[in-house]
Design an enzyme around this catalytic site. Sequence first.
Site, PDB file in Angstrom:
ATOM      1  N   LYS A  85       0.810  -1.216   0.000  1.00 11.35           N
ATOM      2  CA  LYS A  85       0.000   0.000   0.000  1.00 11.35           C
ATOM      3  C   LYS A  85       0.845   1.268   0.000  1.00 11.35           C
ATOM      4  CE  LYS A  85      -4.153  -1.835   0.083  1.00 11.35           C
ATOM      5  NZ  LYS A  85      -5.036  -1.676  -1.090  1.00 11.35           N
ATOM      6  N   GLU A 107     -10.095   5.610   2.638  1.00  9.98           N
ATOM      7  CA  GLU A 107     -10.881   4.518   3.192  1.00  9.98           C
ATOM      8  C   GLU A 107      -9.918   3.393   3.544  1.00  9.98           C
ATOM      9  OE1 GLU A 107     -10.226   4.893   0.075  1.00  9.98           O
ATOM     10  OE2 GLU A 107      -9.557   2.883  -0.493  1.00  9.98           O
ATOM     11  N   SER A 374       1.862  -9.564  -0.884  1.00  7.79           N
ATOM     12  CA  SER A 374       1.548  -8.135  -0.826  1.00  7.79           C
ATOM     13  C   SER A 374       1.663  -7.530   0.567  1.00  7.79           C
ATOM     14  CB  SER A 374       0.152  -7.899  -1.380  1.00  7.79           C
ATOM     15  OG  SER A 374      -0.787  -8.715  -0.691  1.00  7.79           O
TER      16      SER A 374
END
Lengths: 399, 265
Positions: A85, A107, A374
Amino acid sequence: MKYDGRFGQFGGCYVPEVLIPALEEIEQAFYKYYKDENFVADLDALYREYAGRPTPLYYATRFSKLVGFKVYIKREDLLHGGAHKVNNCLGQGLLAKYMGKTKLIAETGAGQHGLATSMIGALLGMETKIFMGTVDIERQSVNVHKMKLCGAEVVPVEGGTATLKDAINEALRYWTANVTDTFYLFGTACGPHPYPTVVKYFQSCIGTEARAQCLEKIGKLPDIVTACVGGGSNAIGIFSAFYNDKDVKLVGVEPAGKGLDTGKHAAPLMAGSPGILHGTRMYLMQDEEGQILDTESISAGLDYPGVGPEHCLLKDSGRAEYVAVDDEAVLDIFDIFTKCEGILPALESSHALAWVYSQKGKLPADATVVVNLSGRGDKDVGIVEKHRPTRTKTQTNTD
Amino acid sequence: MKKYKEVFNELKRAALIPFFVIGDPDFDTSLEIVKAAIDAGADILELGIAFSDPIADGPTIQKADVRAMGAGMDIGKAKDFISKIKAYKDIPIGLLMYYNLVYQYGTEKFFADFAKAGTNSVLIADLSIDDADEVYEPARKAGLDTVFMVTPNTETQRAKRIAEKCSGFIYTVSLLGVTGGRETLSDMVKPLITRLKSLTDVPVCVGFGVSKPEHAVDLAKAGADGVIIGSKIVKIIEENLDNKQNAPAKVAEFIGQVKQALKQA
């Protein structure tokens, strides 16, 4: 808008009029800066020195032995914040700064995007608000705490199932009232144009690195590249570098939750149909009239009824294949992989590992698979313990 | 079937346009409420079909959507509701809804079926002028008027393009934000009305945040051709959930007050 943001029949910019100027401004800024010398240099420095790029491509020796073919792990879990992210947050955060914005909103589902945005908010000195469903706040409390430590305000969202979809609804509503000074740092390769394009661009470093690392380390391209797919940002980030390598199979893994046949899942590519939500046309979990259905997945980060429009096109064109694995398989692999490699995979990323594990005995010994890990699973230890209490206890005793 | 144009031509003052979520709090009560609103002086009706994820709506209308869906509202019943209203009185009806419901029904079929039921226009909250092509032709083909939104941050050239696509009226959003009653009118709204009136002859109807008779009067004086009041009315329904049978009279009372104020303005 300069571009229409379409991926075949998918994508677009289906938002209320009030948001159009703000999205236009982001589109304009993105195309102005993404190749700008200063912007590229600033982002590159942050990637290297703040986030920890490039991430290694690691040959998982024991796990490879277990499944009977070669498994390489792209270690996005090693990044600052513990997930991919941060790539997107640094890119969009820097863009917001270049645009002169002073406030960030985002969000979050699992809290990884909320955390990454909060980190970047602190780094760039911007006021940050994170919208998060109350159910997710409960199941990802550690990340909530970290966000607050970074100075962000976490806004609890009650509506609907109080998960990622509802957090996006509320962030969009807040944005309509604060469009002038606030940048909405969208977390995945989904939502209205230009987000799918912007997020893909800032995540494409994963694939660019992985492809070069394969050539350098293995001396050839892999046979398969696989990643989990919720909104789909980590998957699009690694897939996009391999689009033109026709022999490389791309496999996206969706969350089958309690099972595709139970309806309690979050796998729109496997079991949804095209529809419009949150500004984009995409495969969507909906009833026959178009009301959005509740979703269910053990991983908060994948618990979303839609999926990025580019994945929808990749599915329809056949360039990528999409599969789904259920919560039980995910819990199994969390345990197996951690025991094998000493690496805790996020429950999101565990979906990709679970699919790889399911190929045991099906792929030849010389097959090479790259898995995008990830995120790291530290945030999920409590959830795993809750679902597998006996096993954890027994293992603690016998270890 | 009465057209918007006739209403705007006949009126010497701003049109009063209340908004309701169809089937809130249930089909029968909702029908009584809307009939009472008509009797109290509504000139045009703005009706919403409940959606699971209403991103342009504040908490009041979100809750109304939940109530309507909880009471079993669906597309077929919404169509039936409109027919029943039209049988009661020939009043223009605009739908205000989200795109996915139209899209899943089939855009052409939706417009055709709802035009037949007595709808004058379908405004899609999450579809801007940039994608008007997806709905403009099907709407005109079905005999519907077209309505799109303009907001205070819409640039003038764009507002002009929007006005050119509106045959019914321009849904003018008074503020930056979602639906919901506000204590005072946004200071962005009067300049916006002036700007629009200098661009176009298409009627300018103002909504979002309008919650008092004096708001309606101020907007009318600023040149608005219509005043849309939604959340304030939906709130009255919410306040009477324990005695649903009182809701029609309470809603009618408020609409009567606004009507009176507009007449005297």
